[in-house]
Design an enzyme around this catalytic site. Sequence first.
Site, PDB file in Angstrom:
ATOM      1  N   HIS A  17       1.156  -0.993  -0.473  1.00 33.60           N
ATOM      2  CA  HIS A  17       0.084   0.263   0.080  1.00 33.60           C
ATOM      3  C   HIS A  17       0.756   1.022  -0.008  1.00 33.60           C
ATOM      4  O   HIS A  17       0.589   2.022  -0.437  1.00 33.60           O
ATOM      5  CB  HIS A  17      -0.747   0.407   1.044  1.00 33.60           C
ATOM      6  CG  HIS A  17      -1.368  -0.800   1.267  1.00 33.60           C
ATOM      7  ND1 HIS A  17      -2.380  -1.174   2.644  1.00 33.60           N
ATOM      8  CD2 HIS A  17      -2.772  -1.460   0.522  1.00 33.60           C
ATOM      9  CE1 HIS A  17      -3.042  -2.820   2.579  1.00 33.60           C
ATOM     10  NE2 HIS A  17      -3.166  -2.671   1.014  1.00 33.60           N
ATOM     11  N   SER A 128      -3.292  -7.417   3.302  1.00 32.19           N
ATOM     12  CA  SER A 128      -3.216  -7.167   4.664  1.00 32.19           C
ATOM     13  C   SER A 128      -3.266  -9.061   5.099  1.00 32.19           C
ATOM     14  O   SER A 128      -3.387  -9.049   6.634  1.00 32.19           O
ATOM     15  CB  SER A 128      -4.132  -6.561   4.595  1.00 32.19           C
ATOM     16  OG  SER A 128      -4.246  -5.410   4.398  1.00 32.19           O
TER      17      SER A 128
HETATM   18  P1  ADP Z   1     -10.286  -3.348  -1.024  1.00 35.95           P
HETATM   19  O1  ADP Z   1     -10.165  -3.928   0.768  1.00 35.95           O
HETATM   20  O2  ADP Z   1     -11.113  -1.837  -0.745  1.00 35.95           O
HETATM   21  O3  ADP Z   1      -9.637  -4.004  -1.492  1.00 35.95           O
HETATM   22  P2  ADP Z   1      -6.863  -3.346   0.238  1.00 35.95           P
HETATM   23  O4  ADP Z   1      -6.681  -2.191   1.343  1.00 35.95           O
HETATM   24  O5  ADP Z   1      -6.774  -4.366   0.743  1.00 35.95           O
HETATM   25  O6  ADP Z   1      -8.874  -2.628   0.227  1.00 35.95           O
HETATM   26  O7  ADP Z   1      -6.597  -2.794  -0.940  1.00 35.95           O
HETATM   27  C1  ADP Z   1      -6.557  -1.252  -1.026  1.00 35.95           C
HETATM   28  C2  ADP Z   1      -5.795  -0.881  -2.097  1.00 35.95           C
HETATM   29  O8  ADP Z   1      -4.614  -1.322  -2.215  1.00 35.95           O
HETATM   30  C3  ADP Z   1      -6.313  -2.123  -3.905  1.00 35.95           C
HETATM   31  O9  ADP Z   1      -6.741  -1.199  -4.951  1.00 35.95           O
HETATM   32  C4  ADP Z   1      -5.169  -3.329  -3.380  1.00 35.95           C
HETATM   33  O10 ADP Z   1      -5.732  -3.740  -4.770  1.00 35.95           O
HETATM   34  C5  ADP Z   1      -4.243  -2.583  -3.408  1.00 35.95           C
HETATM   35  N1  ADP Z   1      -2.729  -4.003  -3.683  1.00 35.95           N
HETATM   36  C6  ADP Z   1      -3.357  -4.061  -2.304  1.00 35.95           C
HETATM   37  N2  ADP Z   1      -1.958  -4.346  -1.434  1.00 35.95           N
HETATM   38  C7  ADP Z   1      -0.730  -4.227  -2.422  1.00 35.95           C
HETATM   39  C8  ADP Z   1      -0.144  -4.281  -3.156  1.00 35.95           C
HETATM   40  N3  ADP Z   1       1.129  -5.416  -2.388  1.00 35.95           N
HETATM   41  N4  ADP Z   1       0.566  -3.449  -3.815  1.00 35.95           N
HETATM   42  C9  ADP Z   1      -0.149  -3.089  -4.870  1.00 35.95           C
HETATM   43  N5  ADP Z   1      -1.471  -3.081  -4.274  1.00 35.95           N
HETATM   44  C10 ADP Z   1      -1.677  -3.369  -3.326  1.00 35.95           C
END
Ligand code: ADP
Length: 165
Positions: A17, A128
Site C-alpha cells: 500500500h 493485509s
Molecule cells: P480493499 O478491501 O478495497 O481491496 P485493501 O486495503 O486490501 O482494500 O487494498 C486497497 C488497494 O490496494 C487495492 O486497490 C489493492 O489492490 C491494492 N493493494 C493491496 N496490496 C497491494 C500490493 N501489495 N501492491 C499493490 N497494490 C496493493
Amino acid sequence: MKTAIYPGSFDPVTLGHLDIIKRSARLVDHLIVGVLNNNTKTPLFSVDERVNMLEDVTKDLDNVEILSFSGLLVDFAKEHNVQAIIRGLRAVTDFEYELAMSQTNRVANPDVDTIFLNTSLKYAYLSSSMVKEMAMYGGDISKFVPEQIIDRVYQKYGIAVRNNK
Ligand code: ADP
C-alpha cells in the site's frame, strides 16, 4: 489542482500500500487515502486505528491526506472534487473485480476515472490478510509492513514482544 483518492481497507497498511501511496502522490497535487468504514468483513483494526497508522507512515508526504469514509466511493469522490481513483493491481486475480468496480464507478460518476498502478514486483504477493495470518502465529512481519506499525499488529494478537528481535 489534481486530486486523487486511493481507497481501501488498509487493515493494516502494508509496504505494498505504502508503495502505491508514494508513487501516486508523485502523480497528483493532492492524494486522499480513503479508509473504508463500512467493510462487510470485520476488520482487525478500528477505522480510527487504521487512519492513525496511515497518518504515521505518511507523515513525511506533504500532499497526502488520510480520511475515512462510509457509503459509496463515488459520492466521497464527488464531495472532495476528486478527478481520479487510484487502485493497485497485484495479479490477474485482482483484475476482474477491479475492472467491474471501475466500470460501475464510471457509470455512477463519469467525471471520475480509475487509474491502476501495477504493484512493485517485490510486493506482488503481499496482502493485509497475509500479514494478519503471519502475525497471528508470531511470524516475522517486518518485511511486510512499515516499521512503525509492526508492534501494533502483534499487540492485536497479544504478542507484545517482536518475534524477530
Ligand atoms: P480493499 O478491501 O478495497 O481491496 P485493501 O486495503 O486490501 O482494500 O487494498 C486497497 C488497494 O490496494 C487495492 O486497490 C489493492 O489492490 C491494492 N493493494 C493491496 N496490496 C497491494 C500490493 N501489495 N501492491 C499493490 N497494490 C496493493
